[in-house]
Write a protein that holds these residues in place. Structure first.
Motif, PDB file in Angstrom:
ATOM      1  N   GLY A  43     -61.321 -55.162 -46.065  1.00 23.21           N
ATOM      2  CA  GLY A  43     -60.016 -55.166 -46.719  1.00 23.21           C
ATOM      3  C   GLY A  43     -58.949 -54.649 -45.782  1.00 23.21           C
ATOM      4  O   GLY A  43     -59.111 -53.576 -45.185  1.00 23.21           O
ATOM      5  N   LEU A  44     -57.855 -55.394 -45.626  1.00 21.48           N
ATOM      6  CA  LEU A  44     -56.759 -55.000 -44.752  1.00 21.48           C
ATOM      7  C   LEU A  44     -55.538 -54.652 -45.585  1.00 21.48           C
ATOM      8  O   LEU A  44     -55.042 -55.481 -46.344  1.00 21.48           O
ATOM      9  CB  LEU A  44     -56.424 -56.122 -43.769  1.00 21.48           C
ATOM     10  CG  LEU A  44     -57.576 -56.612 -42.883  1.00 21.48           C
ATOM     11  CD1 LEU A  44     -57.114 -57.767 -42.004  1.00 21.48           C
ATOM     12  CD2 LEU A  44     -58.141 -55.479 -42.034  1.00 21.48           C
ATOM     13  N   CYS A  45     -55.090 -53.421 -45.496  1.00 20.01           N
ATOM     14  CA  CYS A  45     -53.895 -52.934 -46.185  1.00 20.01           C
ATOM     15  C   CYS A  45     -54.026 -53.129 -47.704  1.00 20.01           C
ATOM     16  O   CYS A  45     -54.814 -52.448 -48.343  1.00 20.01           O
ATOM     17  CB  CYS A  45     -52.653 -53.603 -45.620  1.00 20.01           C
ATOM     18  SG  CYS A  45     -51.124 -52.700 -45.995  1.00 20.01           S
ATOM     19  N   GLY A  46     -53.312 -54.092 -48.300  1.00 14.76           N
ATOM     20  CA  GLY A  46     -53.477 -54.342 -49.727  1.00 14.76           C
ATOM     21  C   GLY A  46     -54.900 -54.720 -50.073  1.00 14.76           C
ATOM     22  O   GLY A  46     -55.408 -54.396 -51.148  1.00 14.76           O
ATOM     23  N   GLY A  47     -55.585 -55.407 -49.158  1.00 12.18           N
ATOM     24  CA  GLY A  47     -56.991 -55.737 -49.363  1.00 12.18           C
ATOM     25  C   GLY A  47     -57.858 -54.492 -49.425  1.00 12.18           C
ATOM     26  O   GLY A  47     -58.828 -54.438 -50.195  1.00 12.18           O
ATOM     27  N   LEU A  48     -57.530 -53.481 -48.629  1.00 10.07           N
ATOM     28  CA  LEU A  48     -58.220 -52.186 -48.709  1.00 10.07           C
ATOM     29  C   LEU A  48     -58.058 -51.585 -50.092  1.00 10.07           C
ATOM     30  O   LEU A  48     -59.031 -51.114 -50.713  1.00 10.07           O
ATOM     31  CB  LEU A  48     -57.656 -51.236 -47.652  1.00 10.07           C
ATOM     32  CG  LEU A  48     -57.940 -49.741 -47.855  1.00 10.07           C
ATOM     33  CD1 LEU A  48     -59.408 -49.434 -47.665  1.00 10.07           C
ATOM     34  CD2 LEU A  48     -57.086 -48.899 -46.909  1.00 10.07           C
ATOM     35  N   GLN A  49     -56.828 -51.593 -50.602  1.00 10.53           N
ATOM     36  CA  GLN A  49     -56.576 -51.026 -51.930  1.00 10.53           C
ATOM     37  C   GLN A  49     -57.383 -51.748 -52.994  1.00 10.53           C
ATOM     38  O   GLN A  49     -57.903 -51.129 -53.923  1.00 10.53           O
ATOM     39  CB  GLN A  49     -55.074 -51.089 -52.231  1.00 10.53           C
ATOM     40  CG  GLN A  49     -54.227 -50.247 -51.284  1.00 10.53           C
ATOM     41  CD  GLN A  49     -52.734 -50.512 -51.414  1.00 10.53           C
ATOM     42  OE1 GLN A  49     -52.316 -51.306 -52.254  1.00 10.53           O
ATOM     43  NE2 GLN A  49     -51.939 -49.868 -50.592  1.00 10.53           N
ATOM     44  N   MET A  50     -57.525 -53.065 -52.880  1.00  8.75           N
ATOM     45  CA  MET A  50     -58.302 -53.842 -53.851  1.00  8.75           C
ATOM     46  C   MET A  50     -59.770 -53.441 -53.861  1.00  8.75           C
ATOM     47  O   MET A  50     -60.428 -53.499 -54.898  1.00  8.75           O
ATOM     48  CB  MET A  50     -58.196 -55.336 -53.536  1.00  8.75           C
ATOM     49  CG  MET A  50     -56.839 -55.937 -53.770  1.00  8.75           C
ATOM     50  SD  MET A  50     -56.896 -57.713 -53.441  1.00  8.75           S
ATOM     51  CE  MET A  50     -55.147 -58.057 -53.304  1.00  8.75           C
ATOM     52  N   LEU A  51     -60.296 -53.028 -52.711  1.00 11.67           N
ATOM     53  CA  LEU A  51     -61.710 -52.658 -52.636  1.00 11.67           C
ATOM     54  C   LEU A  51     -62.023 -51.386 -53.411  1.00 11.67           C
ATOM     55  O   LEU A  51     -63.185 -51.116 -53.721  1.00 11.67           O
ATOM     56  CB  LEU A  51     -62.128 -52.454 -51.168  1.00 11.67           C
ATOM     57  CG  LEU A  51     -62.115 -53.685 -50.263  1.00 11.67           C
ATOM     58  CD1 LEU A  51     -62.535 -53.289 -48.859  1.00 11.67           C
ATOM     59  CD2 LEU A  51     -63.032 -54.778 -50.796  1.00 11.67           C
ATOM     60  N   GLY A  52     -60.995 -50.610 -53.749  1.00 11.93           N
ATOM     61  CA  GLY A  52     -61.198 -49.322 -54.397  1.00 11.93           C
ATOM     62  C   GLY A  52     -61.418 -49.412 -55.892  1.00 11.93           C
ATOM     63  O   GLY A  52     -61.631 -50.487 -56.465  1.00 11.93           O
ATOM     64  N   GLU A  53     -61.346 -48.234 -56.531  1.00 10.50           N
ATOM     65  CA  GLU A  53     -61.632 -48.138 -57.959  1.00 10.50           C
ATOM     66  C   GLU A  53     -60.403 -48.298 -58.829  1.00 10.50           C
ATOM     67  O   GLU A  53     -60.491 -48.784 -59.961  1.00 10.50           O
ATOM     68  CB  GLU A  53     -62.283 -46.782 -58.242  1.00 10.50           C
ATOM     69  CG  GLU A  53     -63.635 -46.607 -57.547  1.00 10.50           C
ATOM     70  CD  GLU A  53     -64.183 -45.206 -57.685  1.00 10.50           C
ATOM     71  OE1 GLU A  53     -63.392 -44.276 -58.015  1.00 10.50           O
ATOM     72  OE2 GLU A  53     -65.398 -45.023 -57.460  1.00 10.50           O
ATOM     73  N   ARG A  54     -59.230 -47.913 -58.318  1.00 11.27           N
ATOM     74  CA  ARG A  54     -58.052 -47.857 -59.184  1.00 11.27           C
ATOM     75  C   ARG A  54     -56.791 -47.877 -58.326  1.00 11.27           C
ATOM     76  O   ARG A  54     -56.735 -47.265 -57.259  1.00 11.27           O
ATOM     77  CB  ARG A  54     -58.110 -46.575 -60.026  1.00 11.27           C
ATOM     78  CG  ARG A  54     -57.003 -46.380 -61.041  1.00 11.27           C
ATOM     79  CD  ARG A  54     -57.237 -45.032 -61.731  1.00 11.27           C
ATOM     80  NE  ARG A  54     -56.180 -44.667 -62.658  1.00 11.27           N
ATOM     81  CZ  ARG A  54     -56.192 -44.932 -63.953  1.00 11.27           C
ATOM     82  NH1 ARG A  54     -57.221 -45.588 -64.470  1.00 11.27           N
ATOM     83  NH2 ARG A  54     -55.208 -44.554 -64.741  1.00 11.27           N
ATOM     84  N   ILE A  55     -55.758 -48.588 -58.818  1.00 11.25           N
ATOM     85  CA  ILE A  55     -54.448 -48.609 -58.165  1.00 11.25           C
ATOM     86  C   ILE A  55     -53.386 -48.288 -59.210  1.00 11.25           C
ATOM     87  O   ILE A  55     -53.330 -48.940 -60.255  1.00 11.25           O
ATOM     88  CB  ILE A  55     -54.156 -49.977 -57.520  1.00 11.25           C
ATOM     89  CG1 ILE A  55     -55.206 -50.287 -56.449  1.00 11.25           C
ATOM     90  CG2 ILE A  55     -52.774 -49.989 -56.890  1.00 11.25           C
ATOM     91  CD1 ILE A  55     -55.824 -51.626 -56.592  1.00 11.25           C
ATOM     92  N   GLU A  56     -52.570 -47.296 -58.917  1.00 10.08           N
ATOM     93  CA  GLU A  56     -51.494 -46.893 -59.829  1.00 10.08           C
ATOM     94  C   GLU A  56     -50.149 -47.194 -59.182  1.00 10.08           C
ATOM     95  O   GLU A  56     -49.970 -47.025 -57.979  1.00 10.08           O
ATOM     96  CB  GLU A  56     -51.597 -45.395 -60.145  1.00 10.08           C
ATOM     97  CG  GLU A  56     -52.883 -45.012 -60.856  1.00 10.08           C
ATOM     98  CD  GLU A  56     -52.972 -43.520 -61.130  1.00 10.08           C
ATOM     99  OE1 GLU A  56     -51.915 -42.846 -61.088  1.00 10.08           O
ATOM    100  OE2 GLU A  56     -54.085 -43.019 -61.355  1.00 10.08           O
TER     101      GLU A  56
END
Length: 526
Positions: free
Chosen positions: A344-357
């Motif tokens: 995951g690159l940048c926003g893709g990294l965030q998608m790999l996680g559990e939660r985005i606020e």
């Protein structure tokens, strides 16, 4: 304007993706080689490919490339307004490198009267230090529904008192009608600024083309000053995602290329950003790149990819929703459980996680969204954007590389392994809580992500990454660098081709310059 205003040449087009940015880049290098201090300028750019400057500001990747052609540091004065579409109705506006809240197109048009002085001052200030400015337009200057609000096409040409070259894409068809129609739709005083035409992306027999060149001069009174060929092996960073969205990913085969390929799939997200991070793989002889759209199976032609990459996104929540709609979340989990690698690159990294606020509605999302759950990280989007050039170390390989950050997200990863760490203080401004960790990975290292843009530009790191894939497939690592991703060499090659194909004496004449030969031109009256 300053007392000593430089000469100005503007490259406009019959539409988007006709080659304005590339031709501007080439002209910047040609004028530099001919002994002039030259700078690029684009008043307003709509693009999701962005770049962080040395002083921690944000501008279009295209104008950063053009700055490189001029051998200048990227400077936000070269692109004072950047529009980054976030939703179907809203965009983030970046003014002189600083992000503003989301706004609709009508709200932006209402704001434009206050932005005109910003554009004018940016141009005036930039012009003080150079002999020549190459301006770039946006889309077409003949969009009659947009002319009243124009600040980037003929309005910019008038501001700079620029002569205009109009570029058309002959490969797409209808180029002569597009050139004539553009001139016809412009008010006479604006049409008078167009001094010549350039046909771009030509492939075929020049003899067959010749009658058309004569006729268009007879019809419009303007010459075709150049016919630029279709450059198959040019891999300069794209301004927009037209080619990427079409599924075109070039691959440059080399002698002795490996028979067995490493397959890398890039997921085409609706709000994909900075997808040029993946360009360097296209020069590798043992890599096959493919673009994968939500709804398509991971396997193509009976073969799954070895790596799936989630690129950046300007709206992580909406793109995540689409991935779930097409059951990509399930497909990626099964892919990882089967030994595949997900990056995951940048926003893709965030998608790999559990939660985005998104408490401040940076991307217009009111409620938190669940990530793909492949990494134990959580992200909060903050008002102030992290913008900086950084040096980093990759902890598994031990390699050091440079890149840049552009993101609103602050990621917490208490129970996750770091993959990249910052080894310099960062060049430019950042949030006070800017992370020393620039990326994270799972225990096996087969799921990982980073905020570092440009990491694959680094030849040793890219080869290490590919060799690790090869070893997983039971293939021997090649170890030695197989291909160099050299933007400077690509700019030079582009400039050589364009210089050969353009009537440069005619270009200098329309700029009011006298003399001849490389480095022997001078500007009349200066």
């Amino acid at each position: 304007m300053s007392k000593r205003q430089p000469r100005a040449l503007m490259v406009q087009g019959t539409g988007s993706n006709v080659g304005k940015s590339i031709l501007t880049t080439a002209l910047c290098r040609i004028f530099l080689e001919d002994g002039f201090r030259v700078a690029p300028f684009k008043a307003q750019n709509m693009a999701l490919n962005a770049y962080a400057t040395r002083d921690g500001l944000e501008m279009s990747r295209a104008q950063a490339l053009q700055a490189a052609a001029c051998r200048l540091d990227p400077d936000v004065r070269m692109n004072p307004i950047l529009i980054k579409p976030t939703t179907e109705r809203q965009s983030q506006l970046v003014v002189m490198g600083k992000a503003m809240p989301l706004m609709t197109w009508s709200e932006y048009n209402e704001l434009k009267p206050t932005l005109r002085p910003v554009v004018q001052e940016a141009y005036r200030s930039l012009a003080e230090g150079v002999d020549l400015i190459v301006l770039e337009g946006a889309g077409s200057p003949a969009e009659i529904n947009l002319m009243a609000h124009d600040i980037v096409n003929m309005a910019a040409a008038e501001m700079a008192d620029a002569s205009v070259l109009l570029v058309g894409d002959i490969d797409a068809g209808g180029v002569f009608a597009s050139l004539v129609g553009t001139v016809a739709l412009l008010p006479p005083h604006q049409a008078a600024r167009i001094k010549g035409f350039v046909l771009n992306k030509f492939r075929g027999d020049r003899a067959i083309l010749a009658p058309g060149l004569d006729q268009i001069r007879a019809i419009t009174g303007r010459p075709v000053v150049g016919v630029v060929p279709y450059l198959e092996r040019l891999l300069l960073p794209e301004e927009d995602s037209v080619d990427f969205k079409s599924g075109r990913m070039p691959r440059f085969k080399k002698k002795g290329a490996a028979e067995v390929l490493c397959r890398i799939a890039v997921i085409d997200l609706p709000k994909v950003s900075n997808f040029t991070d993946l360009d360097p793989f296209c020069v590798e002889p043992d890599v096959e790149m493919m673009i994968l759209r939500p709804g398509e199976a991971l396997e193509k032609e009976g073969r799954p990819p070895d790596v799936v990459i989630l690129p950046g996104s300007k709206n992580v929540a909406e793109d995540l929703h689409l991935l779930r709609q097409h059951h990509f979340d399930r497909a990626l989990r099964e892919f990882v459980s089967g030994g595949g690698e997900v990056v995951g690159l940048c926003g893709g990294l965030q998608m790999l996680g559990e939660r985005i606020e998104d408490p401040h509605q940076i991307e217009g999302n009111r409620t938190p969204v669940l990530g793909l759950g492949l990494l134990p990280i959580r992200t909060v989007l903050e008002r102030e954007k992290v913008l900086r050039l950084v040096a980093a170390r990759h902890l598994i390989s031990g390699l050091e590389l440079r890149g840049y950050e552009i993101h609103h997200g602050r990621t917490e990863a208490a129970a996750c392994h770091p993959s990249f760490v910052q080894i310099s203080g960062g060049i430019g401004r950042s949030t006070p809580r800017g992370p020393m960790q620039l990326g994270w990975m799972n225990e096996t290292g087969h799921v990982w992500g980073t905020y570092l843009h440009g990491l694959f530009d680094d030849d040793p790191f890219r080869r290490w990454f590919i060799d690790r894939v090869r070893e997983r497939k039971g293939l021997p690592p090649l170890k030695e660098i197989q291909a160099t991703y050299d933007i400077e060499a690509m700019i030079q090659r582009l400039a050589e081709v364009v210089r050969k194909e353009l009537d440069m004496p005619a270009v200098y004449d329309l700029l009011g310059m006298v003399g001849g030969g490389n480095g022997n031109h001078r500007m009349a009256g200066l």
